[in-house]
Motif scaffolding. Sequence first.
Motif, PDB file in Angstrom:
ATOM      1  N   LEU A  98      43.850  13.057   6.490  1.00  0.00           N
ATOM      2  CA  LEU A  98      42.646  12.518   7.128  1.00  0.00           C
ATOM      3  C   LEU A  98      42.851  12.361   8.628  1.00  0.00           C
ATOM      4  CD1 LEU A  98      41.576   9.751   4.549  1.00  0.00           C
ATOM      5  CD2 LEU A  98      40.526  11.992   4.908  1.00  0.00           C
ATOM      6  N   LEU A  99      44.039  11.924   9.017  1.00  0.00           N
ATOM      7  CA  LEU A  99      44.336  11.801  10.447  1.00  0.00           C
ATOM      8  C   LEU A  99      44.391  13.174  11.109  1.00  0.00           C
ATOM      9  CD1 LEU A  99      46.995   8.965  10.262  1.00  0.00           C
ATOM     10  CD2 LEU A  99      44.786   8.832  11.422  1.00  0.00           C
ATOM     11  N   PHE A 100      44.875  14.176  10.384  1.00  0.00           N
ATOM     12  CA  PHE A 100      44.881  15.532  10.930  1.00  0.00           C
ATOM     13  C   PHE A 100      43.465  16.079  11.077  1.00  0.00           C
ATOM     14  CE2 PHE A 100      49.380  16.068   9.093  1.00  0.00           C
ATOM     15  CZ  PHE A 100      49.954  15.652  10.284  1.00  0.00           C
ATOM     16  N   ASN A 101      42.559  15.655  10.195  1.00  0.00           N
ATOM     17  CA  ASN A 101      41.145  16.018  10.377  1.00  0.00           C
ATOM     18  C   ASN A 101      40.639  15.505  11.717  1.00  0.00           C
ATOM     19  OD1 ASN A 101      40.233  15.377   6.892  1.00  0.00           O
ATOM     20  ND2 ASN A 101      41.043  17.215   7.829  1.00  0.00           N
ATOM     21  N   ILE A 102      41.003  14.260  12.018  1.00  0.00           N
ATOM     22  CA  ILE A 102      40.539  13.628  13.265  1.00  0.00           C
ATOM     23  C   ILE A 102      41.124  14.328  14.483  1.00  0.00           C
ATOM     24  CG2 ILE A 102      40.624  11.516  14.636  1.00  0.00           C
ATOM     25  CD1 ILE A 102      40.605   9.963  11.950  1.00  0.00           C
ATOM     26  N   ASN A 103      42.446  14.519  14.472  1.00  0.00           N
ATOM     27  CA  ASN A 103      43.076  15.043  15.691  1.00  0.00           C
ATOM     28  C   ASN A 103      42.733  16.518  15.924  1.00  0.00           C
ATOM     29  OD1 ASN A 103      45.361  16.292  13.974  1.00  0.00           O
ATOM     30  ND2 ASN A 103      46.113  16.617  16.065  1.00  0.00           N
ATOM     31  N   THR A 104      42.591  17.302  14.851  1.00  0.00           N
ATOM     32  CA  THR A 104      42.228  18.712  15.046  1.00  0.00           C
ATOM     33  C   THR A 104      40.779  18.849  15.489  1.00  0.00           C
ATOM     34  OG1 THR A 104      41.793  18.910  12.659  1.00  0.00           O
ATOM     35  CG2 THR A 104      43.950  19.642  13.466  1.00  0.00           C
ATOM     36  N   PHE A 105      39.912  17.952  15.023  1.00  0.00           N
ATOM     37  CA  PHE A 105      38.523  17.985  15.503  1.00  0.00           C
ATOM     38  C   PHE A 105      38.460  17.610  16.973  1.00  0.00           C
ATOM     39  CE2 PHE A 105      34.607  15.684  16.517  1.00  0.00           C
ATOM     40  CZ  PHE A 105      33.682  16.706  16.331  1.00  0.00           C
ATOM     41  N   ASP A 106      39.150  16.522  17.337  1.00  0.00           N
ATOM     42  CA  ASP A 106      39.104  16.077  18.728  1.00  0.00           C
ATOM     43  C   ASP A 106      39.745  17.104  19.668  1.00  0.00           C
ATOM     44  OD1 ASP A 106      37.704  13.705  18.379  1.00  0.00           O
ATOM     45  OD2 ASP A 106      39.510  12.587  17.857  1.00  0.00           O
ATOM     46  N   ALA A 107      40.675  17.897  19.154  1.00  0.00           N
ATOM     47  CA  ALA A 107      41.308  18.923  19.983  1.00  0.00           C
ATOM     48  C   ALA A 107      40.322  20.027  20.362  1.00  0.00           C
ATOM     49  CB  ALA A 107      42.510  19.523  19.259  1.00  0.00           C
ATOM     50  N   ASP A 112      40.160  14.425  28.818  1.00  0.00           N
ATOM     51  CA  ASP A 112      41.184  14.256  29.842  1.00  0.00           C
ATOM     52  C   ASP A 112      42.494  13.870  29.157  1.00  0.00           C
ATOM     53  OD1 ASP A 112      41.234  11.447  29.362  1.00  0.00           O
ATOM     54  OD2 ASP A 112      39.632  11.107  30.827  1.00  0.00           O
ATOM     55  N   TRP A 113      43.565  13.714  29.920  1.00  0.00           N
ATOM     56  CA  TRP A 113      44.877  13.517  29.300  1.00  0.00           C
ATOM     57  C   TRP A 113      44.969  12.220  28.508  1.00  0.00           C
ATOM     58  CZ3 TRP A 113      48.383   9.590  29.926  1.00  0.00           C
ATOM     59  CH2 TRP A 113      48.155   8.695  30.980  1.00  0.00           C
ATOM     60  N   LEU A 114      44.317  11.141  28.995  1.00  0.00           N
ATOM     61  CA  LEU A 114      44.381   9.868  28.290  1.00  0.00           C
ATOM     62  C   LEU A 114      43.583   9.933  26.990  1.00  0.00           C
ATOM     63  CD1 LEU A 114      45.333   6.976  28.186  1.00  0.00           C
ATOM     64  CD2 LEU A 114      43.352   6.313  29.578  1.00  0.00           C
ATOM     65  N   GLU A 115      42.397  10.539  27.038  1.00  0.00           N
ATOM     66  CA  GLU A 115      41.614  10.731  25.815  1.00  0.00           C
ATOM     67  C   GLU A 115      42.381  11.607  24.824  1.00  0.00           C
ATOM     68  OE1 GLU A 115      37.048  10.563  27.579  1.00  0.00           O
ATOM     69  OE2 GLU A 115      38.197  12.438  27.693  1.00  0.00           O
ATOM     70  N   GLY A 116      43.071  12.619  25.350  1.00  0.00           N
ATOM     71  CA  GLY A 116      43.873  13.474  24.483  1.00  0.00           C
ATOM     72  C   GLY A 116      44.984  12.703  23.798  1.00  0.00           C
ATOM     73  N   ASP A 117      45.615  11.787  24.537  1.00  0.00           N
ATOM     74  CA  ASP A 117      46.659  10.954  23.943  1.00  0.00           C
ATOM     75  C   ASP A 117      46.111  10.087  22.816  1.00  0.00           C
ATOM     76  OD1 ASP A 117      49.218  11.397  24.803  1.00  0.00           O
ATOM     77  OD2 ASP A 117      49.070  10.117  26.555  1.00  0.00           O
ATOM     78  N   LEU A 118      44.963   9.472  23.055  1.00  0.00           N
ATOM     79  CA  LEU A 118      44.393   8.529  22.086  1.00  0.00           C
ATOM     80  C   LEU A 118      43.755   9.229  20.893  1.00  0.00           C
ATOM     81  CD1 LEU A 118      42.762   5.964  24.547  1.00  0.00           C
ATOM     82  CD2 LEU A 118      44.895   5.705  23.265  1.00  0.00           C
ATOM     83  N   LEU A 119      43.066  10.348  21.139  1.00  0.00           N
ATOM     84  CA  LEU A 119      42.251  10.973  20.104  1.00  0.00           C
ATOM     85  C   LEU A 119      42.906  12.181  19.439  1.00  0.00           C
ATOM     86  CD1 LEU A 119      38.804  10.847  21.945  1.00  0.00           C
ATOM     87  CD2 LEU A 119      39.733   9.217  20.288  1.00  0.00           C
ATOM     88  N   VAL A 120      43.894  12.761  20.092  1.00  0.00           N
ATOM     89  CA  VAL A 120      44.554  13.945  19.523  1.00  0.00           C
ATOM     90  C   VAL A 120      46.018  13.632  19.183  1.00  0.00           C
ATOM     91  CG1 VAL A 120      45.197  16.366  19.884  1.00  0.00           C
ATOM     92  CG2 VAL A 120      43.030  15.489  20.807  1.00  0.00           C
ATOM     93  N   THR A 122      47.822  10.693  19.216  1.00  0.00           N
ATOM     94  CA  THR A 122      48.102   9.509  18.396  1.00  0.00           C
ATOM     95  C   THR A 122      47.853   9.753  16.906  1.00  0.00           C
ATOM     96  OG1 THR A 122      47.679   7.989  20.231  1.00  0.00           O
ATOM     97  CG2 THR A 122      47.544   7.080  18.001  1.00  0.00           C
ATOM     98  N   PRO A 123      46.669  10.260  16.501  1.00  0.00           N
ATOM     99  CA  PRO A 123      46.505  10.549  15.066  1.00  0.00           C
ATOM    100  C   PRO A 123      47.454  11.640  14.572  1.00  0.00           C
ATOM    101  CG  PRO A 123      44.607  11.322  16.321  1.00  0.00           C
ATOM    102  CD  PRO A 123      45.415  10.470  17.238  1.00  0.00           C
ATOM    103  N   ASN A 124      47.845  12.561  15.455  1.00  0.00           N
ATOM    104  CA  ASN A 124      48.821  13.581  15.072  1.00  0.00           C
ATOM    105  C   ASN A 124      50.164  12.938  14.743  1.00  0.00           C
ATOM    106  OD1 ASN A 124      50.019  16.069  14.640  1.00  0.00           O
ATOM    107  ND2 ASN A 124      50.263  16.547  16.800  1.00  0.00           N
ATOM    108  N   MET A 125      50.602  12.018  15.591  1.00  0.00           N
ATOM    109  CA  MET A 125      51.867  11.315  15.348  1.00  0.00           C
ATOM    110  C   MET A 125      51.800  10.474  14.075  1.00  0.00           C
ATOM    111  SD  MET A 125      54.491  11.803  17.310  1.00  0.00           S
ATOM    112  CE  MET A 125      55.388  10.295  16.970  1.00  0.00           C
ATOM    113  N   LEU A 126      50.719   9.714  13.933  1.00  0.00           N
ATOM    114  CA  LEU A 126      50.589   8.852  12.751  1.00  0.00           C
ATOM    115  C   LEU A 126      50.515   9.689  11.475  1.00  0.00           C
ATOM    116  CD1 LEU A 126      48.054   6.187  14.101  1.00  0.00           C
ATOM    117  CD2 LEU A 126      50.518   5.923  13.767  1.00  0.00           C
ATOM    118  N   GLY A 127      49.776  10.793  11.519  1.00  0.00           N
ATOM    119  CA  GLY A 127      49.691  11.670  10.359  1.00  0.00           C
ATOM    120  C   GLY A 127      51.042  12.269  10.013  1.00  0.00           C
TER     121      GLY A 127
END
Length: 212
Positions: A98-107, A112-120, A122-127
């Motif tokens: 489910l977290l990979f769904n989020i991060n791949t969609f946001d990718a 910007d770099w901060l949004e990428g950290d939070l939305l791509v 972070t869920p990639n790391m947690l997943g």
Amino acid sequence: MHIHLHPLTSRRMVLWMSILFMVGASCFIYSSFTFLLPHPNESLLNAIYFIGSIPFTFAAFFQLLNATNQKNQEWKLVAYRPKNSGYIAGLTQWLGTLLFNINTFDATRKLDWLEGDLLVWTPNMLGSILFLISAFYLLKEISFKLNWDDRENLSIWINMLGCITFMLSAIASIYLPQPLPLAFVQFALVNTGIGAICFFVVAFIGLTRLPE
């Protein structure tokens, strides 16, 4: 990707679970290695990552459903079985997808770099962490023993290798104000591709172990 067989598991569910894992893994393999080519179509390949994450999630839910319903238990669509290592493995794996769904969609979005950290990132790391937890519990089921003659045993170890490479890829994919060196990007892509190959192989092994 581990398939825990029991009498309540239908052949059709295990078949589709394996096929969906293979479809999702194929998308990740294709995108990861195509990204390494000169002048990749980033928008298309990021979209393929997202598309591939969807069958991963459905397959992981089938895996969770499979681990939830064991022999001599009342069949349930949703249950909580904390003493069942297979169930914990299935649950953490599904949450990871489910977290990979989020991060791949946001990718696929312009961030910007901060949004990428939070939305791509972070869920990639947690997943990836959840995938490692899942793999640990599967290894716990086999007492961390390696048996080259047992395909199920080998598939559990291959699954762990896939989870480790996904984690390495996630670490190397962090977003910073300045773009990372190309070597970091390539390292992340190669490890994502290797992890997806591992998951494809595990799912293929599952096809050879369908219930009667």
